[in-house]
Design a protein around this motif. Structure first.
Motif: not given
Length: 325
Positions: A204-210, A212-215, A234-235, A242-243
Motif C-alpha cells: 500500500c506504499l504506506g498511503q491512506l488512499e491506497l 483503503m482499497p487494498v483492505t 497512515v496505512a 475500509a472497516l
C-alpha cells in the motif's frame, strides 16, 4: 514547495467516512568543513528530499531540520518526489548542481536511489539518510533511523498479550527498508505463537488512499480475518476507513507504527489497538547535528538508531493525542 496538510481523518471515521565511530580523517575525511558557497552572509545551503510530503511525519522531521539549520543562519531546500524514485534522483542531482553542503534523504526506493547518492559522494557532499536506510550503507555518511524492527516486535508483543488468537492481514511497503524492517520484526515475533496466523499481505506504499482499497479487497478474500498490522499509522487510517465502510469497526484489532496524533486519537476512541511510536523531532535534530559535525570534521556514528515505544490505551495519557513525540 506546496506543503501537504496533516490528515484530518478523525471526522471521516466519526462520520462514517544507526555501533562503530567513523573518524572524519578516515573514511569521511573528504567531508571536512568546506567554505560555504557564496559569501558568509548567505550561509550554507542544505538539501532535503523525502519519499513523500503527503505524510505529516516527514513534515515534522523537515520542520526540525529547518529549525536547527536556520538557527545557524543557513538554508534548507526541501523537495517532494511524491513517491517517484526517478523524480527523487533528479532532485538529488539538482542539489549537487546547487552545491549544497549536505543532502538529507528519505529514500523512495532504498536500492534504486543509490545511483544518485554515488554522484553526491563523488562530489564530496555527505549524505544523511533519515527514517529509513539505503542498500549500500557506505553511501551514507550517517543514517538516523528509528529501530523499525523493534517497532514490529512491539506490535506483535502487544497483540499476543491482549488477544487469545488472531487471523492477521498485513499492509506493507516493500521499497522502503523501514517498512520491510517493521513487518519483518512483526513476522519474526508472531511466528512464536501458532495461535496467530498471517493470512495475507498487500502493498500500500504506506498511503491512506491506497490502503483503503487494498483492505477492502483483503476483507472480501479473507472474511475470517480479525486483525490488521500496518507498516505505519497512515496505512492504518486507510484500513480503518475500509472497516468502517464494511460495518466492521470494533471487530478488528488494528496496529500501526508512528505514534501520530491521528493514530493516538483512534486508540483513545477504541478503534485502534496500538501504535509503535517514533520520535520525528529527535530524528530531525539528530540528522541536522550529525551533518554539522561531519562538516566540522568531527566523529559521527554511522548509524543513530532511535528506539520506539508502544502506545496503547494503557499509557496513552503519557503521550496525549494532540501532537507528535
Amino acid at each position: 514547495m506546496e506543503r501537504q496538510r496533516r490528515f484530518h481523518f478523525l471526522p471521516v471515521l466519526a462520520s462514517g467516512m544507526l555501533v562503530m565511530l567513523v573518524v572524519a580523517g578516515g573514511v569521511f575525511g573528504k567531508y571536512r568543513a568546506r567554505e560555504a558557497a557564496g559569501d558568509a552572509e548567505r550561509g550554507r545551503k542544505f538539501g532535503a528530499t523525502y519519499m513523500t510530503m503527503n505524510n505529516p511525519f516527514y513534515e515534522i522531521i523537515d520542520d526540525e531540520l529547518r529549525s536547527v539549520i536556520e538557527s545557524r543562519g543557513d538554508k534548507l531546500i526541501t523537495r517532494d518526489p511524491a513517491l517517484n524514485v526517478e523524480k527523487q534522483i533528479e532532485q538529488v542531482k539538482e542539489m549537487i548542481e546547487r552545491k549544497v553542503e549536505a543532502i538529507f534523504i528519505n529514500p523512495v526506493d532504498w536500492k534504486v536511489v543509490g545511483s544518485a547518492l554515488e554522484e553526491a559522494v563523488q562530489a564530496g557532499i555527505p549524505v544523511i539518510v533519515v527514517d529509513s536506510e539505503v542498500f549500500d550503507a557506505e553511501l551514507a555518511a550517517c543514517t538516523v533511523v528509528s529501530d523499525n524492527y523493534q517497532a514490529g516486535v512491539q506490535c506483535a508483543q502487544h497483540m499476543v498479550r491482549n488477544y487469545d488468537r488472531g487471523k492477521i492481514l498485513l499492509l506493507t511497503h516493500g521499497a522502503a527498508k523501514s517498512g520491510l524492517d517493521r513487518i519483518c520484526g512483526f513476522r519474526d515475533e508472531i511466528a512464536e505463537y501458532p495461535q496467530f496466523c498471517i493470512l495475507a499481505e498487500e502493498e500500500c506504499l504506506g498511503q491512506l488512499e491506497l490502503a483503503m482499497p487494498v483492505t477492502e479487497k483483503l476483507l472480501e478474500e479473507y472474511p475470517e480475518a480479525d486483525m490488521i498490522m500496518c507498516l505505519n499509522d497512515v496505512a492504518a487510517m486507510g484500513a480503518m476507513a475500509a472497516l468502517k465502510d464494511a460495518g466492521l469497526t470494533g471487530r478488528f484489532a488494528v496496529y500501526g507504527v508512528d505514534g501520530s496524533p491521528d493514530g493516538k486519537s483512534m486508540i483513545a476512541e477504541g478503534m485502534m489497538a496500538a501504535t509503535a511510536a517514533q520520535f520525528p523531532r529527535r530524528i530531525g535534530r539528530e540528522a541536522a547535528e550529525a551533518a554539522y559535525r561531519i562538516l566540522e570534521g568531527e566523529e559521527v556514528e554511522p548509524v543513530i538508531r532511535i528506539g520506539t515505544e508502544l502506545i496503547s490505551r494503557d499509557n496513552l495519557e503519557e503521550y496525549g493525542t494532540d501532537s507528535w513525540q
